[in-house]
Enzyme design. Structure first.
Site, PDB file in Angstrom:
ATOM      1  N   THR A  51       0.804  -1.219   0.000  1.00 19.03           N
ATOM      2  CA  THR A  51       0.000   0.000   0.000  1.00 19.03           C
ATOM      3  C   THR A  51       0.838   1.271   0.000  1.00 19.03           C
ATOM      4  O   THR A  51       0.388   2.298  -0.494  1.00 19.03           O
ATOM      5  CB  THR A  51      -0.972   0.013   1.191  1.00 19.03           C
ATOM      6  N   CYS A  52       2.039   1.223   0.527  1.00 19.17           N
ATOM      7  CA  CYS A  52       2.901   2.418   0.528  1.00 19.17           C
ATOM      8  C   CYS A  52       3.378   2.767  -0.874  1.00 19.17           C
ATOM      9  O   CYS A  52       3.725   3.914  -1.155  1.00 19.17           O
ATOM     10  CB  CYS A  52       4.118   2.215   1.423  1.00 19.17           C
ATOM     11  N   PHE A  53       3.423   1.754  -1.740  1.00 23.87           N
ATOM     12  CA  PHE A  53       3.967   1.947  -3.086  1.00 23.87           C
ATOM     13  C   PHE A  53       2.935   1.758  -4.184  1.00 23.87           C
ATOM     14  O   PHE A  53       3.280   1.817  -5.362  1.00 23.87           O
ATOM     15  CB  PHE A  53       5.131   0.981  -3.315  1.00 23.87           C
TER      16      PHE A  53
END
Length: 87
Positions: A51-53
Site C-alpha cells: 500500500t505504501c507503493f
C-alpha cells in the site's frame, strides 16, 4: 473493485484526478504497478499488496483457476481488522 483497490493502495476510492494522482505513503505520486513474482505453493501463493507503493506483487499462477481462488481469498479478508498480505 473497491476491495481490490483497497488491498493494493490502502484506499477504496480513486483520487479526484484519477490513477495518475495516486500518492504513496509520503505524499509523492506513485503509479499503480503490477509486479509478477515467482509462484510457490508453499511460500508465495497469494498476491501481496504494498500500500505504501501502490504495487501488487502477483504470483505467476500455473492456471486461471488457481489465480482466481487466491485473489478472491485475499480480497475477502477483512482488511480493517487483519493486515494479512498488506505492507
Amino acid at each position: 473493485r473497491a476491495k481490490f483497490l483497497q488491498f493494493v493502495t490502502g484506499t477504496s476510492q480513486v483520487p479526484l484526478g484519477g490513477f495518475s494522482k495516486l500518492a504513496g505513503h509520503l505524499g509523492e505520486i506513485k503509479k499503480f504497478e503490477l509486479k509478477w513474482v515467482t509462484y510457490d505453493a508453499e511460500t508465495s501463493r497469494y498476491p501481496r499488496g504494498h500500500t505504501c507503493f501502490n504495487r501488487l506483487d502477483i504470483p505467476a499462477f500455473p492456471n486461471r483457476e488457481e489465480m482466481q481462488l487466491c485473489v478472491e481469498a485475499v480480497l475477502n479478508i477483512d482488511v480493517e481488522h487483519l493486515r494479512f498480505g498488506l505492507e
